[in-house]
Design an enzyme around this catalytic site. Sequence first.
Site, short mmCIF file in Angstrom:
data_model
loop_
_atom_site.label_atom_id
_atom_site.label_comp_id
_atom_site.label_asym_id
_atom_site.label_seq_id
_atom_site.Cartn_x
_atom_site.Cartn_y
_atom_site.Cartn_z
N LEU A 50 -10.75 -20.92 0.91
CA LEU A 50 -9.89 -20.58 2.05
C LEU A 50 -10.35 -21.21 3.36
CD1 LEU A 50 -9.44 -16.77 1.27
CD2 LEU A 50 -7.89 -18.65 0.70
N GLU B 172 -11.10 0.21 4.21
CA GLU B 172 -10.26 -0.98 4.05
C GLU B 172 -9.59 -1.27 5.39
OE1 GLU B 172 -8.06 -1.97 0.24
OE2 GLU B 172 -6.41 -1.29 1.52
N HIS C 74 -13.70 -10.38 3.20
CA HIS C 74 -12.58 -10.72 2.31
C HIS C 74 -13.13 -11.56 1.17
CE1 HIS C 74 -8.31 -11.58 1.36
NE2 HIS C 74 -8.78 -12.73 0.92
N GLN C 75 -12.90 -11.13 -0.05
CA GLN C 75 -13.40 -11.86 -1.21
C GLN C 75 -12.26 -12.54 -1.96
OE1 GLN C 75 -16.76 -8.58 -2.14
NE2 GLN C 75 -16.42 -10.00 -3.85
N SER C 76 -12.54 -13.75 -2.44
CA SER C 76 -11.51 -14.51 -3.14
C SER C 76 -12.18 -15.59 -3.97
CB SER C 76 -10.55 -15.15 -2.13
OG SER C 76 -9.63 -16.00 -2.77
N HIS D 111 -14.98 -3.74 -4.16
CA HIS D 111 -14.19 -2.77 -3.38
C HIS D 111 -13.39 -1.94 -4.36
CE1 HIS D 111 -12.06 -1.08 0.00
NE2 HIS D 111 -10.89 -1.40 -0.53
#
Length: 484
Positions: free
Chosen positions: A149, A326, A143-145, A206
């Site tokens: 987090l 995904e 998960h990329q952000s 992605h």
Amino acid sequence: MKIPEAVNHINVQNNIDLVDGKINPNKDTKALQKNISCVTNSSSSGISEKHLDHCADTVKSFLRKSIAAQSYSKMFSQGTSFKSLNLSIEAPSGARSSFRSLEHLDKVSRHYLSEIIQKTHPLSSDERHLLSIIINSDFNFRHQSNANLSNNTLNIKSFDKIKSENIQTYKNTFSEDIEEIANHDFVFFGVEISNHQETLPLNKTHHTVDFGANAYIIDHDSPYGYMTLTDHFDNAIPPVFYHEHQSFFLDNFKEVVDEVSRYVHGNQGKTDVPIFNTKDMRLGIGLHLIDFIRKSKDQRFREFCYNKNIDPVSLDRIINFVFQLEYHIPRMLSTDNFKKIRLRDISLEDAIKASNYEEINNKVTDKKMAHQALAYSLGNAKSDMALYLLSKFNFTKQDIAEMEKMNNNMYCELYDVEYLLSEDSANYKVLEYFISNGLVDVNKRFQKANSGDTMLDNAMKSKDSKTIDFLLKNGAVSGKRFGR
């Protein structure tokens, strides 16, 4: 839905369980009550710590299952795509969702598994070998952000969960996603093959999109997750020239580079996106890959895929070239078993969008940078960040005037501050702060976008009664009063 006998002839190392397991909510509830009762008066009953841990795990498991049922109930009952494909369920009649939505997920997964089994049976020895490798492979989920987090625990929330908590952050979920597939109560992950010694992650985009500078990686799936072979909403595989590892394929293969760009779909047309539960996902991936390889005219690519000694990195390159896997986990992931990897620097604007306080504090160390940060906050309607900066720095009317003159900030070049404070996505509290502290003139006419208008004109267009009332109480008038 009957599973064809062909599935019984797929000889792989793992025992693929395709039996329809029925879920009985009443039975599960009774089992939970029985386990909960064991902790009653525990101080005098002499129950072991191990037994108490087991009871706590039972409660957690039940709650996790209940949350998953809610997420799937929302997706399958509200998504218009599922209705058009006759894969929808009725919305729950009460406040709570039953476990029928989880049963439905399993049914949908078996449906798509049955389709691809019928299409690929029987398998050759090379195909069975490749399938066994995929089924026995471990996965990493990425998960990329741009948000921070994690501290010691990684907490990732779905868009629906974030919205319910009134958290303001930049979103990647759009109105079309919500309307057509209603999967906005899931957390999204890219998928990679693990069991290799290469630097993590193997992929940083992605569907051609860089979703953030921080990669959060877990190596465990969810019993209630689901996988799609592509982005669930946008199931078109991009051309090779947009691919992250395009040189690997352009240098080694010919025909397949022109074959990869396509829609990945089931038997009901291009909007029919295959869905697999966690139990079925590896088999689904493997069989769909075999189907693609069979259709390819690139003999060298076929030989590469069926290499008996194919390594995990090469296998990942193939899978995330032919597909863009995904994975989706219901509502929220909370775990202390993860890796956080910094992929690149985070721009100030991206930090603002992601409400990344740690990154903002590192970058905004003086008034000049605070001007930039405030402009980004107003331009992106990030009221939480705007109010944070206003509380941290002593902004004056002169500061706002200097901020407007910045020529290296798109929002200041295109818009007056007064426009940003009163346009339809602006926040009332930020406007109130600016006017109450004398940072702007309530009747200043815009000189850039909507030239000649005032803040009252903007508020009237958006029909924001609260903002209109506040402006009128502070003497606001329309720009039309001044003439053009």
